[in-house]
Enzyme design. Structure first.
Site, short mmCIF file in Angstrom:
data_model
loop_
_atom_site.label_atom_id
_atom_site.label_comp_id
_atom_site.label_asym_id
_atom_site.label_seq_id
_atom_site.Cartn_x
_atom_site.Cartn_y
_atom_site.Cartn_z
N LYS A 18 -6.16 4.89 8.23
CA LYS A 18 -5.04 5.69 7.73
C LYS A 18 -5.41 7.17 7.66
O LYS A 18 -4.64 8.04 8.09
CB LYS A 18 -4.62 5.17 6.36
N SER B 228 0.81 -1.22 0.00
CA SER B 228 0.00 0.00 0.00
C SER B 228 0.84 1.26 0.00
O SER B 228 0.30 2.36 -0.14
CB SER B 228 -0.94 0.01 1.22
#
Length: 809
Positions: free
Chosen positions: A695, A652
């Site tokens: 996040k 990611s």
């Protein structure tokens, strides 16, 4: 390329409108069956249970908390209720081979009745035998037989004595036995007198003694036969007196079980053994009549019935869950007791296992617990393969034990085994155990979530009603249900789906119920659910708080303002004790002239996982394919997670690494007010990642602590927009224009957001506009290639001149 636009606040969280529900509280809702969204798994379980062929046992797989156990037990109990009750299982003493107890199967409830009858029989047996043997008639008969026998022996000896006396020979009985001696005038001659007799007379006397000695020997040889005959007569007398007594004691048992031939055969064996044992016991000498109590109990133990499995109170087929599936708990075991320093056992010490209790029904076992128990998995497979349950100690099964033990007759098995575990265990067994696929042919795979539709939201509310009643919680009003639906979407990490993790949902409902009870409310609402979530976040915020404090005090270097080339804020997710937290991490890149290598420092130091390394290789391939199709890659670059001292895994961050690399290559600075997450493929397309909510919230919390200025934001993959279920405070900040979320589909779009410089797309002739990012990349790479060629040519010319000087040319 269009100017990047931040996502509207409406795209950051999909709310559930309480008005879509027609109820006031869950109290008015009917319970759901509990298998919401699990139609496929339910069909598989029902199929496996209905299949009567061998090998069609069921493995229920799914994530923890998905309701596997509850749904499985509900389906099992529903089916078992309509099935017949299996027979009772008993073990009996084997009068022919004591170490091999016999199996007796009886209709349900008859085993307990037989055991009770035999316990009564044993309790009454001793007094009945004593009374029969002590009766006057029997005593007189035995005494008469013994008196007659004694008189017969004495008469025979007297007759012999009189006969030899007529010939002047006396029969004397001494401690050493019988002897003959000569007499004169009725008196035994002394040795001196006998020696004084003439030799002819002495020889005649000796001849007569020899003859009478032979007659005495013949008589004494007849005595054992006479004694045997009298013993047999006494035994017949005892049989005649004990037979009716034992038959009387067994009459009630025989009448109660007259329809069971195996029971009648057992009673016949008991009758015979009682008579044999009692008759042998009467031949003991008087001093041995006081038999020790344990020996007496042991004598009668053989007549007991060991009721291994009792179904007298059962209704339908059994459903057994073995919580501790060790070998003995699963297969059964044989216990031992210590007597006089030795370990001994008997059939009454046989203990049933879960397979015995579930025989004729269903056995449910947790797969992980089963596999962690020594020999248990192999023991279960052996029983399922053989179609019988054989109790044998694990050591003996391996051929290690030399201890003498029992060998009970095996129990034919007729049960369905249901293993419950996660997907990893199922696929591990499927790949590594060849027998697993033959025994567990049915896999019931539970879904983790279901589509979030208005109809499913209503069904979700019914599921909550079931959970509320099961846990005896306060009812939940429609606003609370709506909030729980939103949390279900967040747990599913998809705004368009609802998590089926009923464990997590139930935990949140209990915590919200606690908040409602503290306030003295009659129902739980949205505010109480929010309070429960906030309280949970406070309980678990030590780690994210420490990380944020480390950034705020400058220990960990993270910039949220300014700009810098080759430096970017990536985002990572950490999971601790079931809770997930996101926070930013600095990623830097450096570029220099080289041969096209991109060095992943995390991989070189063995801190990067395989997937992370794959992401770096993919971005390297993207660079080469886009910018070096017609010329060599004349750069070397390095990438690193700054101040990262733990393993890094996942791809990611590959988008952030590629953006940092492009920035370092072109020296176009990246605005540090942004953080970015996403993976990238070889075509520069941005791909979906996990943990997007955590996040974003992690970076938002840091920016909020430093002060939002309206410019902070996060760049995410466009494919991850449907996963957004952000906290309410983040959504409100976005709505007020103080925080922004940008969705991108390509690396070009991401660089445009991060740098403010247009990426630049080639026209129909392949020409990239000047002043754009891609034009700058192409220019820098061309310059590096030219410099590399010049450097190579210079090295080549210097080498040629040196060669000529060395050879005097």
């Amino acid at each position: 390329m269009a100017e990047p636009v931040a996502l509207p606040a409406s795209a950051l969280r999909t709310y559930c409108d309480p008005a879509c529900f027609t109820f006031d509280t869950t109290e008015s809702l009917a319970d759901h069956a509990g298998d919401l969204g699990q139609a496929r798994a339910v069909e598989a379980i029902q199929f496996g249970l209905a299949m009567g062929h061998s090998g069609y046992h069921v493995f229920v797989l799914g994530e923890p908390g998905s309701g596997k156990h509850a749904t499985t037990f509900r389906l099992l109990r529903e089916r078992a209720a309509s099935e017949p009750v299996p027979p009772d299982l008993c073990y009996l003493h084997n009068f022919d081979e004591a170490l091999k107890p016999k199996l007796l199967t009886l209709p349900a409830g008859r085993g307990a009745a037989l055991r009770a009858h035999m316990q009564t029989f044993i309790r009454e047996l001793g007094p009945a035998l004593g009374a029969a043997l002590d009766s006057d008639a029997h005593t007189e008969r035995v005494e008469a037989l013994q008196t007659a026998h004694k008189a017969r022996e004495e008469g025979a000896l007297k007759e012999l004595s009189e006969g030899c006396a007529a010939e002047s020979i006396s029969l004397l009985q001494t401690p050493e036995g019988f002897v003959f001696a000569p007499t004169r005038e009725g008196e035994v001659m002394s040795p001196e007198a006998f020696e004084a007799l003439p030799e002819a007379e002495r020889n005649a006397i000796e001849a007569r003694v020899t003859a009478w000695s032979e007659k005495l020997e013949d008589l004494l040889n007849d005595f054992p036969g006479w004694r045997k005959a009298v013993r047999e007569s006494i035994e017949r007398a005892e049989t005649e007196v004990l037979g009716p007594a034992v038959s009387h004691l067994l009459r009630e048992v025989r009448e109660a079980h007259a329809d069971l031939p195996e029971v009648l055969a057992f009673l016949d064996a008991v009758h015979k053994n009682v008579l044999d044992s009692a008759i042998k016991g009467t031949m003991l000498e008087e001093e041995d009549e006081d038999i020790a109590e344990p020996e007496e109990a042991s004598r009668y133990q053989r007549y007991q019935v060991k009721l291994l499995v009792d179904h007298s109170a059962s209704q339908g087929a059994p459903v057994v869950f073995e919580n501790n599936p060790g070998y003995g708990n699963l297969i059964g075991r044989i216990e031992h007791v210590v007597q006089q320093g030795n370990q001994v056992t008997h059939f009454n010490l046989i203990r049933a296992g879960a397979l015995h209790r579930a025989n004729g029904g269903y056995l449910v076992v947790d797969a992980e617990r089963l596999l962690t128990q020594p020999y248990a998995w192999e023991g279960l497979k052996r029983c399922l393969r053989a179609g019988e349950i054989r109790i044998e100690p694990p050591a003996e099964a391996q051929g290690w034990s030399g201890t003498l033990t029992l060998e009970p007759e095996a129990v034919p098995s007729a049960l369905k085994v249901v293993l419950i575990g996660d997907r990893d265990i199922y696929y591990l067994l499927m790949d590594n155990d060849p027998e697993f696929a033959d025994l567990f042919k049915v896999a019931a795979d539970f879904d983790d979530d279901l589509p979030r539709t208005p109809a499913n939201e209503c069904e979700y509310a019914r599921l909550m009603a079931l959970l509320v009643r099961s846990a005896k919680l306060l009812p939940i009003d429609r606003s609370g249900v709506a909030r729980l639906v939103e949390e279900g979407a967040r747990l599913a990490e998809d705004a368009g789906r609802l998590s089926l993790n009923t464990r997590a949902l139930s935990d949140l409902m209990r915590e919200a119920d606690h908040q409602a009870r503290l306030k003295g409310l009659a129902a739980t609402g949205r505010a109480e659910v929010e309070a429960a979530l906030a309280a949970r976040a406070r309980r678990c915020n030590r780690y994210p708080t420490r990380v944020r404090e480390s950034i705020l005090d400058g220990t960990t270097l993270i910039s949220t303002d300014g700009e810098r080339a080759g430096q970017i804020n990536g985002l990572v997710v950490v999971e601790l004790a079931g809770e997930r937290f996101g926070h930013p991490v600095r990623i830097t890149a450096t570029v220099r002239m080289g041969e096209g290598d991109v060095v992943d420092i995390e991989r070189e130091t063995e801190l990067g996982g395989a997937i992370h390394s794959k992401g770096v290789l993919i971005l390297s391939a993207f660079l080469a394919a886009r910018y070096a199709r017609h010329q060599p890659m004349s750069l070397s670059a390095s990438l690193v997670f700054e101040q990262s001292y733990a393993p890094v895994e996942g791809d990611s961050a590959s988008l952030a690494e590629l953006c940092a690399l492009l920035s370092a290559l072109t020296q176009i600075p990246i605005q540090q007010r942004f953080a970015i997450t996403g993976s990238v493929n070889q075509f520069g397309e941005v791909q979906v990642i996990g943990g997007v909510n955590e996040k974003i919230e992690g970076f938002y919390d840091l920016c909020m602590a430093r002060g939002l200025d309206g410019g902070h934001g996060v760049v995410i993959p466009a494919a991850s927009v449907r996963h957004l279920m952000l906290r309410e405070d983040v959504v409100q900040a976005a709505a007020a224009g103080r925080f922004h979320i940008y969705a991108v589909k390509t690396v070009d779009e991401a660089m445009s957001v991060l740098t403010g410089v247009a990426a630049g797309e080639p026209d129909s002739k392949g020409v990239i506009p000047k002043g754009t990012l891609n034009h700058k990349v192409a220019t820098v790479l061309a310059e590096m290639t030219a410099a590399r060629h010049a450097h190579s040519d210079a090295e080549g010319s210097a080498g040629s001149r040196q060669h000529r000087r060395r050879h005097g040319v």
